[in-house]
Design an enzyme around this catalytic site. Structure first.
Site, PDB file in Angstrom:
ATOM      1  N   SER A 262       0.851  -1.192   0.000  1.00 44.08           N
ATOM      2  CA  SER A 262       0.000   0.000   0.000  1.00 44.08           C
ATOM      3  C   SER A 262       0.883   1.237   0.000  1.00 44.08           C
ATOM      4  O   SER A 262       2.042   1.166  -0.398  1.00 44.08           O
ATOM      5  CB  SER A 262      -0.938  -0.034   1.220  1.00 44.08           C
ATOM      6  N   ASN A 263       0.358   2.368   0.424  1.00 41.27           N
ATOM      7  CA  ASN A 263       1.126   3.617   0.505  1.00 41.27           C
ATOM      8  C   ASN A 263       0.532   4.459   1.630  1.00 41.27           C
ATOM      9  O   ASN A 263      -0.516   4.104   2.177  1.00 41.27           O
ATOM     10  CB  ASN A 263       1.086   4.338  -0.860  1.00 41.27           C
ATOM     11  N   PRO A 264       1.188   5.567   2.001  1.00 40.23           N
ATOM     12  CA  PRO A 264       0.756   6.296   3.212  1.00 40.23           C
ATOM     13  C   PRO A 264      -0.463   7.208   3.040  1.00 40.23           C
ATOM     14  O   PRO A 264      -0.780   7.975   3.951  1.00 40.23           O
ATOM     15  CB  PRO A 264       1.977   7.155   3.580  1.00 40.23           C
ATOM     16  N   SER A 265      -1.149   7.139   1.916  1.00 40.93           N
ATOM     17  CA  SER A 265      -2.309   8.027   1.733  1.00 40.93           C
ATOM     18  C   SER A 265      -3.348   7.798   2.838  1.00 40.93           C
ATOM     19  O   SER A 265      -3.618   6.667   3.223  1.00 40.93           O
ATOM     20  CB  SER A 265      -2.941   7.751   0.364  1.00 40.93           C
TER      21      SER A 265
ATOM     22  N   ALA B   2      -4.749   7.431  -4.220  1.00 40.02           N
ATOM     23  CA  ALA B   2      -3.380   6.972  -4.471  1.00 40.02           C
ATOM     24  C   ALA B   2      -3.464   5.458  -4.695  1.00 40.02           C
ATOM     25  O   ALA B   2      -3.235   4.659  -3.781  1.00 40.02           O
ATOM     26  CB  ALA B   2      -2.497   7.293  -3.277  1.00 40.02           C
TER      27      ALA B   2
END
Ligand code: C5P
Length: 215
Positions: free
Chosen positions: A24-27, A91
């Site tokens: 995943s990502n930090p969004s 994102a």
């Protein structure tokens, strides 16, 4: 007067390897969530497709919660035909594991070189089937922000793209602040400057309303 129907995506997506591990990502979803609130506040019929996020549903808008890029794609396809504008601020994870295990892998058995594949590019796919919808993308970059954003605007056949420098101090992922330059098809750039995501969302929606839907 016809009500404008707006589809907004926000947040990250999660692509699971097994039931407890994912890419995943930090969004956090804050920017798109603020845009959905601003859209609802000016009277647009608003659907927010939200990836995993701690943010609450929005009163007066429909919130559709999704997990993976594929889920987000399906939800967007369901609502795309009937919308007037798509604002794609999610994102979306660019990759996902090719295989997902049904049970948690034991530590020693974790595949250290799992095969990855690309997720569908939702915005690109929807741009191929668009009719009259206005398409707005987001470009989160850490370098060459404006050039990369212009390239995406062309490649995904967008009406405008909001360029974000996510490497800049006090902007981007997880922050309450952001800085947006909106690049329009044709090359004009509108600099909304820096502000809270709530302020920028309102400015952006007001601008889009005036630019694309003024009577
Ligand atoms: O190419 P890039 O991912 O940076 O493009 C950003 C824009 O494309 C954003 O609006 C993002 O929401 C959208 N996107 C998408 N599907 C993906 C990746 C990005 O719709 N798989």
């Amino acid at each position: 007067m016809k009500k404008i129907r707006c589809l907004i995506t926000a947040g990250p997506t999660r692509e699971y390897f097994d039931p407890v591990r994912f890419v995943s990502n930090p969004s956090t979803g804050k920017m798109g969530w603020a845009i959905a609130n601003a859209a609802k506040d000016i009277g647009w019929d608003t659907i927010l497709v939200l990836g995993p996020s701690a943010l609450p549903d929005i009163d007066g808008a429909e919130t559709v919660r999704v997990v993976s890029a594929q889920d987000m794609f399906e939800a967007c396809k369901r609502h795309f035909d009937s919308c007037d504008i798509l604002i794609m601020s999610a994102a979306v994870s660019d990759v996902r594991p090719k295989f997902r295990l049904p049970n948690k892998a034991k530590k020693d058995a974790i595949d250290l070189r799992p095969e990855l594949e690309r997720t569908p590019d939702i915005l690109l796919e929807l741009s191929k089937i668009k009719k009259n919808q206005v398409l707005i993308g987001f470009a989160a970059e850490t370098q060459n922000v404006m050039d990369y954003a212009k390239d995406k605007l062309e490649r995904k056949n967008l009406d405008a793209i909001a360029a974000n420098n996510v490497g800049a101090a006090g902007a981007g992922f997880a922050s309450d602040m952001n800085k947006i330059d909106l690049i329009l098809r044709g090359g004009d750039v509108v600099d909304f400057g820096a502000g809270t995501k709530t302020e920028l969302a309102k400015q952006l929606v007001d601008f889009l309303s005036e630019r694309f839907f003024a009577e």
